[in-house]
Design a protein around this motif. Structure first.
Motif, PDB file in Angstrom:
ATOM      1  N   LEU A   1       0.837  -1.196   0.000  1.00 22.82           N
ATOM      2  CA  LEU A   1       0.000   0.000   0.000  1.00 22.82           C
ATOM      3  C   LEU A   1       0.875   1.250   0.000  1.00 22.82           C
ATOM      4  CD1 LEU A   1      -2.551  -1.134   2.743  1.00 22.82           C
ATOM      5  CD2 LEU A   1      -3.035  -0.931   0.289  1.00 22.82           C
ATOM      6  N   THR A   2       0.442   2.267  -0.730  1.00 27.84           N
ATOM      7  CA  THR A   2       1.149   3.541  -0.718  1.00 27.84           C
ATOM      8  C   THR A   2       0.837   4.300   0.574  1.00 27.84           C
ATOM      9  OG1 THR A   2      -0.630   4.809  -1.745  1.00 27.84           O
ATOM     10  CG2 THR A   2       0.911   3.651  -3.230  1.00 27.84           C
ATOM     11  N   ASP A   3       1.625   5.315   0.862  1.00 27.88           N
ATOM     12  CA  ASP A   3       1.368   6.126   2.051  1.00 27.88           C
ATOM     13  C   ASP A   3      -0.008   6.785   1.985  1.00 27.88           C
ATOM     14  OD1 ASP A   3       3.866   5.458   2.985  1.00 27.88           O
ATOM     15  OD2 ASP A   3       4.820   7.354   2.417  1.00 27.88           O
ATOM     16  N   ALA A   4      -0.405   7.234   0.801  1.00 24.64           N
ATOM     17  CA  ALA A   4      -1.723   7.870   0.648  1.00 24.64           C
ATOM     18  C   ALA A   4      -2.843   6.867   0.913  1.00 24.64           C
ATOM     19  CB  ALA A   4      -1.858   8.451  -0.756  1.00 24.64           C
ATOM     20  N   GLU A   5      -2.671   5.617   0.482  1.00 26.30           N
ATOM     21  CA  GLU A   5      -3.685   4.590   0.734  1.00 26.30           C
ATOM     22  C   GLU A   5      -3.791   4.284   2.221  1.00 26.30           C
ATOM     23  OE1 GLU A   5      -3.848   1.738  -3.155  1.00 26.30           O
ATOM     24  OE2 GLU A   5      -1.955   1.756  -2.056  1.00 26.30           O
ATOM     25  N   VAL A   6      -2.645   4.215   2.888  1.00 26.87           N
ATOM     26  CA  VAL A   6      -2.642   3.956   4.332  1.00 26.87           C
ATOM     27  C   VAL A   6      -3.390   5.057   5.063  1.00 26.87           C
ATOM     28  CG1 VAL A   6      -1.154   3.850   6.367  1.00 26.87           C
ATOM     29  CG2 VAL A   6      -0.544   2.573   4.303  1.00 26.87           C
ATOM     30  N   GLU A   7      -3.112   6.306   4.706  1.00 25.48           N
ATOM     31  CA  GLU A   7      -3.774   7.437   5.358  1.00 25.48           C
ATOM     32  C   GLU A   7      -5.276   7.437   5.109  1.00 25.48           C
ATOM     33  OE1 GLU A   7      -3.610  12.350   5.419  1.00 25.48           O
ATOM     34  OE2 GLU A   7      -2.141  11.200   4.264  1.00 25.48           O
ATOM     35  N   ALA A   8      -5.684   6.998   3.923  1.00 26.81           N
ATOM     36  CA  ALA A   8      -7.099   7.042   3.539  1.00 26.81           C
ATOM     37  C   ALA A   8      -7.912   5.860   4.051  1.00 26.81           C
ATOM     38  CB  ALA A   8      -7.206   7.099   2.010  1.00 26.81           C
ATOM     39  N   LEU A   9      -7.268   4.826   4.555  1.00 28.06           N
ATOM     40  CA  LEU A   9      -7.979   3.581   4.843  1.00 28.06           C
ATOM     41  C   LEU A   9      -9.193   3.752   5.773  1.00 28.06           C
ATOM     42  CD1 LEU A   9      -7.885   0.639   3.988  1.00 28.06           C
ATOM     43  CD2 LEU A   9      -6.478   0.150   6.002  1.00 28.06           C
TER      44      LEU A   9
END
Length: 321
Positions: free
Chosen positions: A257-265
């Motif tokens: 997962l990208t950092d943006a995906e982690v933040e958005a989860l």
């Protein structure tokens, strides 16, 4: 049973006669699922699943679904394969509905998945995303953010008859998600409906993925959030972080997962919970007369919405970095 359209013996016999699969030996409706009419068909040549497409499935979208299954299978993902009739056609009509016959997969679905099942599912989901990278067709997700308000408006007037305060809770979640939905995340082909009854296992290993009739082009991490909702909550409504950890770790063994995906989860998980709460609510309030169908409980996802609203980060779903 999730069978909306009955098929007569005469209609079935004429339909099967257009294929090189032999005569019908047995035929019965399948209880799982609530969107289409599904039947198990056993003939002299083998076993198949017959689907009559109902409700939210648009006939114009069916070539996308059928071609996607062929594409994924060619890249090593085990999923049903459309069966062609003698004229080379996969999409036909039966009992006044669009219909297709697909191959039968071995395995069983699990009602109470373990952490091992969740890990295997995470890995299979990431393999699906990787296999779909070069799929040339696209399909908009009709049940993403722009589609939620029309669903809410259909159910709004009767929502509080299902649970006091449900209308206000749904309205609050909807407004928040419309304002804060994440953009510019990695996108591609997603399954969008990978519940436990759409995954087959032999032992602890995934033997196949089925029911691609909500597949579309959307954020890959949104697909993961759908699976966290469907697989990692316990019957008492608590989130099982051990299962979540196993699922995310399984996914990241194949695709990180990208950092943006982690933040958005957390927001994605809240959105996917609202999506299924609203579609279940509409179904709960609008069962077609005479349909052999058991609507799924929308309040299950109302409770999940409450959990997601309090989740501060992806760590609460089991992410380890």
């Amino acid at each position: 049973m999730a069978v909306y359209t009955d098929v007569s013996d005469e209609e079935l016999e004429a339909f099967v006669a257009t294929y090189d699969i032999g005569s019908v030996l047995s035929f019965k409706g399948i209880a799982e699922g609530v969107e289409n009419s599904n039947f198990f068909l056993h003939t002299e040549r083998g076993s198949y699943i017959l689907t009559l497409y109902e409700k939210r499935v648009r006939e114009a979208d069916l070539p996308f679904f059928l071609e996607l299954m062929r594409h994924l299978a060619a890249r090593g993902l085990t999923c049903p394969q459309p069966i062609l009739d003698r004229d080379g056609q996969a999409l036909k009509r039966l009992a006044g509905r669009p219909a297709a016959l697909v191959s039968f997969l071995e395995g069983i679905s699990v009602r109470r998945p373990t952490a091992r099942h969740c890990g295997a599912l995470g890995e299979a989901l990431a393999r699906l995303h990787e296999a779909g990278r070069d799929f040339p067709m696209t399909r908009e997700n009709a049940l993403s953010v722009p589609g939620w308000r029309p669903l809410f408006e259909v159910a709004e007037a009767q929502a509080d008859t299902v649970s006091p305060g449900l209308r206000a809770r749904a309205a609050s979640a909807l407004e928040s998600l419309e304002r804060g939905w994440p953009r510019d995340l990695p996108t591609g082909v997603i399954h969008a409906d990978l519940f436990t009854d759409n995954v087959f296992f032999i032992g602890d290993g995934v033997s196949g993925l089925i029911d691609f009739y909500f597949a579309c082009t959307d954020a890959l991490a949104y697909d993961l959030s759908i699976c966290l909702n469907a697989w990692c909550f316990e019957p008492d409504g608590s989130f099982n972080v051990t299962k979540g950890r196993a699922m995310i770790a399984g996914y990241e063994r194949v695709r990180r997962l990208t950092d943006a995906e982690v933040e958005a989860l957390p927001v994605l998980a809240r959105g996917s919970a609202l999506r299924f709460m609203l579609t279940r609510l509409v179904d709960w309030l609008n069962v077609p007369p005479g349909a052999l169908v058991r609507p799924k409980d929308p309040l299950e996802y109302d409770r999940k919405l409450s959990f997601h609203g309090k989740a501060a980060s992806a760590m609460e779903y089991g992410l380890q970095r």
